[in-house]
Design a protein around this motif. Structure first.
Motif, PDB file in Angstrom:
ATOM      1  N   GLU A   4       0.871  -1.522   0.111  1.00 10.76           N
ATOM      2  CA  GLU A   4      -0.623  -0.183  -0.178  1.00 10.76           C
ATOM      3  C   GLU A   4       1.136   1.119  -0.191  1.00 10.76           C
ATOM      4  OE1 GLU A   4      -2.917   0.009  -0.642  1.00 10.76           O
ATOM      5  OE2 GLU A   4      -3.367  -1.940  -0.821  1.00 10.76           O
ATOM      6  N   ARG A   6       2.641   4.527  -1.336  1.00 11.66           N
ATOM      7  CA  ARG A   6       3.253   5.200  -2.742  1.00 11.66           C
ATOM      8  C   ARG A   6       4.532   4.763  -2.908  1.00 11.66           C
ATOM      9  NH1 ARG A   6      -1.876   7.349  -4.222  1.00 11.66           N
ATOM     10  NH2 ARG A   6      -0.996   9.614  -4.677  1.00 11.66           N
ATOM     11  N   THR A  45       0.370   2.524  -6.630  1.00 11.75           N
ATOM     12  CA  THR A  45       1.724   2.160  -5.333  1.00 11.75           C
ATOM     13  C   THR A  45       2.250   1.224  -6.127  1.00 11.75           C
ATOM     14  OG1 THR A  45      -0.475  -0.164  -4.994  1.00 11.75           O
ATOM     15  CG2 THR A  45      -0.311   2.280  -4.171  1.00 11.75           C
TER      16      THR A  45
END
Length: 102
Positions: A4, A6, A45
């Motif tokens: 998750e 970035r 992500t």
């Protein structure tokens, strides 16, 4: 790896380089490469990026592919220079031939 998190531009560049290496190895067609690279730049992500290479085998690091003590891109540059020199010589010979026969 937290899927998750970035993705950064460096992460995206790394995946594009990996996809390129798989394409040159014959695992991806040019169309598949193009589609996946497009998806790389829209990925947000690390999980999105990982999904783009999930079906491909792990590759050795680029440093492992390089000849010992050499520039990994140097060989390709030399081939390109030789190709350019042959093309230039061919054009010169053709121009000379046309000048003599007219």
């Amino acid at each position: 790896m937290d899927v998750e998190l970035r993705a950064s531009d460096d992460d995206r560049n790394r995946v594009v380089a990996e996809l390129h290496r798989h394409t040159t190895a014959g695992r991806l067609t040019l169309d598949e490469f193009s589609d996946r690279v497009g998806a790389v730049w829209t990925s947000r992500t690390l999980g999105d990026l990982a999904a783009l290479t999930r079906d491909l085998p792990a590759l050795p690091s680029p440093a492992a592919d390089a000849p010992a003590g050499g520039d990994p891109a140097g060989h390709g540059r030399r081939e390109l220079l030789v190709l350019f020199a042959v093309a230039a010589l061919t054009l010169l010979l053709l121009g000379g031939f046309l000048a003599v026969t007219r």
